[in-house]
Design an enzyme around this catalytic site. Sequence first.
Site, PDB file in Angstrom:
ATOM      1  N   TYR A 142      14.263 -14.692   0.903  1.00 59.76           N
ATOM      2  CA  TYR A 142      15.048 -13.642   1.565  1.00 59.76           C
ATOM      3  C   TYR A 142      14.787 -12.276   0.949  1.00 59.76           C
ATOM      4  CZ  TYR A 142      18.180 -16.434   4.516  1.00 59.76           C
ATOM      5  OH  TYR A 142      18.710 -17.232   5.493  1.00 59.76           O
ATOM      6  N   LYS A 191      11.617 -28.422  -2.451  1.00 60.30           N
ATOM      7  CA  LYS A 191      10.387 -28.906  -1.809  1.00 60.30           C
ATOM      8  C   LYS A 191       9.324 -28.945  -2.909  1.00 60.30           C
ATOM      9  CE  LYS A 191       7.958 -30.173   1.807  1.00 60.30           C
ATOM     10  NZ  LYS A 191       8.159 -31.463   2.517  1.00 60.30           N
ATOM     11  N   ASP A 223      13.278 -32.024   3.319  1.00 58.88           N
ATOM     12  CA  ASP A 223      13.123 -32.731   4.597  1.00 58.88           C
ATOM     13  C   ASP A 223      13.952 -34.020   4.588  1.00 58.88           C
ATOM     14  OD1 ASP A 223      11.341 -33.605   2.645  1.00 58.88           O
ATOM     15  OD2 ASP A 223       9.644 -33.867   4.007  1.00 58.88           O
ATOM     16  N   ASP A 247      20.747 -21.979   3.669  1.00 59.73           N
ATOM     17  CA  ASP A 247      21.067 -21.415   4.981  1.00 59.73           C
ATOM     18  C   ASP A 247      20.900 -22.483   6.056  1.00 59.73           C
ATOM     19  OD1 ASP A 247      21.571 -19.434   6.994  1.00 59.73           O
ATOM     20  OD2 ASP A 247      19.413 -19.398   7.377  1.00 59.73           O
ATOM     21  N   ASP A 251      24.084 -24.939   8.216  1.00 64.18           N
ATOM     22  CA  ASP A 251      24.307 -25.040   9.664  1.00 64.18           C
ATOM     23  C   ASP A 251      24.310 -26.506  10.089  1.00 64.18           C
ATOM     24  OD1 ASP A 251      24.227 -22.215   9.865  1.00 64.18           O
ATOM     25  OD2 ASP A 251      23.217 -22.329  11.812  1.00 64.18           O
TER      26      ASP A 251
HETATM   27  C1  IPM Z   1      24.261 -16.825   7.090  1.00 64.20           C
HETATM   28  C2  IPM Z   1      23.467 -16.071   8.099  1.00 64.20           C
HETATM   29  C3  IPM Z   1      22.686 -14.974   7.404  1.00 64.20           C
HETATM   30  C4  IPM Z   1      21.776 -15.626   6.379  1.00 64.20           C
HETATM   31  C5  IPM Z   1      21.891 -14.051   8.356  1.00 64.20           C
HETATM   32  C6  IPM Z   1      22.764 -13.430   9.420  1.00 64.20           C
HETATM   33  C7  IPM Z   1      21.126 -13.000   7.609  1.00 64.20           C
HETATM   34  O1  IPM Z   1      22.645 -16.920   8.824  1.00 64.20           O
HETATM   35  O2  IPM Z   1      25.094 -16.211   6.396  1.00 64.20           O
HETATM   36  O3  IPM Z   1      24.093 -18.045   6.989  1.00 64.20           O
HETATM   37  O4  IPM Z   1      20.691 -16.097   6.746  1.00 64.20           O
HETATM   38  O5  IPM Z   1      22.157 -15.668   5.212  1.00 64.20           O
HETATM   39 MN    MN Z   2      22.947 -19.013   8.390  1.00 66.38          MN
END
Ligand code: IPM
Ligand code: MN
Length: 356
Positions: A142, A191, A223, A247, A251
């Site tokens: 990042y 990884k 993975d 990240d 999700d």
């Molecule tokens: C999160 C989001 C952010 C990230 C984006 C919006 C930059 O996806 O907070 O998970 O990748 O950190």
């Molecule tokens: Mn995110």
Amino acid sequence: MEYKIGLLKGDGIGPEIVDSAIKVLEVIGEKYGHKFVFTPYLIGGAALDATGIPLPEETVAGCLASDSVLLGAVGGPKWDTLPGNLRPEKALLGIRKAMGLFTNLRPAKLYPALKGECPLREDIVAKGFDLLIVRELTGGIYFGDRGTTMMEDGEHAYDTESYSRVEIERILKVAFESAKKRRGKVTSIDKANVLDTSRLWRKIFHEFAEKYPDVEVADMLVDNAAMQLVRNPSQFDVVVTTNMFGDILSDEASQITGSIGMLPSASLGVSTNGLYEPIHGSAPDIAGQNIANPIATILSAAMMLQYSFGLLDEADAIVKAVDVVLNKGYRTADLAHGAPSKSTTEITDLIIAEIK
Ligand code: IPM
Ligand code: MN
């Protein structure tokens, strides 16, 4: 006591969900005798529209001077074609970096009331899960060197990942200390079969683990981790990983809780001033309709009370109220699958009624 809270409402559903959390905090303030003073600052697309840049200096200064910061979400189609350094997302990275927030805590658990919402097989759901993703937040790919160049065969682009021992050790420390307060297990995700950064990470992880003989450790390739999260999520307690893997995996973890609208997060550094935000995005498709699920943001406010202010009973009151409301069967649209649902403001008021 008086607490100065900076507000970064941002874009899309950001303002609605932050307003819900403010209402909850105000009720907590009344009940427990605290004063929360809220000051809004511009960030993301909203800041771009007003000032031409996504993270104005005033916002950075305001957040640094606050006791803690609550953020909604940034971004939207309107700003998607801007160059990288002007994108709303850049502001989020900028404020995390400016506040020195190298830790991102993302708890994901299966609420008994939401078992029916979990997309996993029944026997996996029956076991439940309760994990904490500890994501490194101010390093890795990042923040590495990146760019685009034109070569003989056309355009090229590159992004680089770099991690130092210092960066790895400080996030591992958070993970191990967290595990001591939970079920005593840390899984490090990398990884290492491909990346040098991961090999360094894994080496330091095992060295570091020697300081914590009571904590059970495991390492796992990313993975495989993606697979294990849906195959056997109850094996995880604390999961520690890089910015990028954290990240992506958070999700995934959110989906097995039922909805990404449920997951809060706390971003912390060395001081008590932290940044609290839902893990979801700005959901421009449902913005302004009063249908977004504010629970992730309300739970983020609870994390603020816990981690920045040490107000444990107050934080607990919010968490319990959310539990009760879910147990009573109330759902926002993201969890209702077309059945009758509660609006953003209705679910907020139901949570508030339980707190009172
Ligand atoms: C999160 C989001 C952010 C990230 C984006 C919006 C930059 O996806 O907070 O998970 O990748 O950190
Ligand atoms: Mn995110």
